[in-house]
Design a protein around this motif. Structure first.
Motif, short mmCIF file in Angstrom:
data_model
loop_
_atom_site.label_atom_id
_atom_site.label_comp_id
_atom_site.label_asym_id
_atom_site.label_seq_id
_atom_site.Cartn_x
_atom_site.Cartn_y
_atom_site.Cartn_z
N ARG A 90 28.65 5.67 101.23
CA ARG A 90 27.25 5.88 100.98
C ARG A 90 26.69 5.15 99.35
O ARG A 90 25.70 4.50 99.96
N LYS A 91 27.67 4.92 98.77
CA LYS A 91 27.21 4.12 97.34
C LYS A 91 27.37 2.94 97.70
O LYS A 91 28.27 1.59 97.72
N VAL A 92 26.56 2.27 96.40
CA VAL A 92 26.82 -0.03 96.95
C VAL A 92 26.28 0.49 95.29
O VAL A 92 25.89 0.61 94.51
N LEU A 93 27.74 -1.29 95.53
CA LEU A 93 28.18 -1.50 93.68
C LEU A 93 27.24 -2.70 93.16
O LEU A 93 27.57 -3.02 94.63
N VAL A 94 27.24 -3.23 92.39
CA VAL A 94 26.74 -4.59 91.58
C VAL A 94 28.22 -4.61 91.44
O VAL A 94 28.74 -4.84 90.29
#
Length: 148
Positions: A90-94
């Motif tokens: 569910r999380k988006v990382l950079v």
């Protein structure tokens, strides 16, 4: 503390700050970025791996909305990409995608050599005091100015 001492140090800090902003503006221009975007890519590059937009907002002191714009611009310029968190989909990382970091290292060579030259004027005991000052200045500035 004597008012003259505080006035003198205020001037030094303002001058150092102005020079730092001008330097990073120059670097950012060469990278095709704004100074804010360049400092955010620097924060992301110094992080221990990919980070969330929220974490980048915490580190930079920018709002999450402003950081979204920064990430959009950095992604369009090819400096970062958004990836799914392998532990929580569910999380988006950079993630930093700069492949040729050395290409940007030369932009900082003069600053590095300037630091080496200046530090060469101090002995180990003086360097310890300078280091203590800088650590405390960073910690206090972050707490009182950035994290408020």
């Amino acid at each position: 503390m004597e008012p003259e001492v505080l006035e003198r140090f205020t001037w030094y800090m303002r001058e150092q700050s102005a020079l730092t902003v001008m330097f990073h503006t120059k670097v950012a221009e060469q990278m095709g970025l704004s100074a804010t975007d360049e400092k955010c890519i620097d924060l992301a590059m110094r992080a221990d791996g990919p980070l969330t937009a929220g974490r980048l907002a915490e580190l930079s002191g920018l709002s999450t909305g402003a950081v979204t714009g920064v990430i959009d611009r950095l992604e369009r310029a090819g400096y970062v990409r958004r990836v799914r968190d392998p532990h929580d989909r569910r999380k988006v990382l950079v993630e930093v995608t700069v492949g040729d970091v050395e290409k940007f290292g030369e932009l900082f060579a003069n600053a590095y050599h300037s630091l080496v030259e200046v530090l060469g004027h101090f002995d180990d005991a003086e360097l310890a005091v300078i280091e203590r000052y800088l650590k405390l200045q960073i910690e206090t500035f972050r707490k009182r100015v950035i994290d408020t």
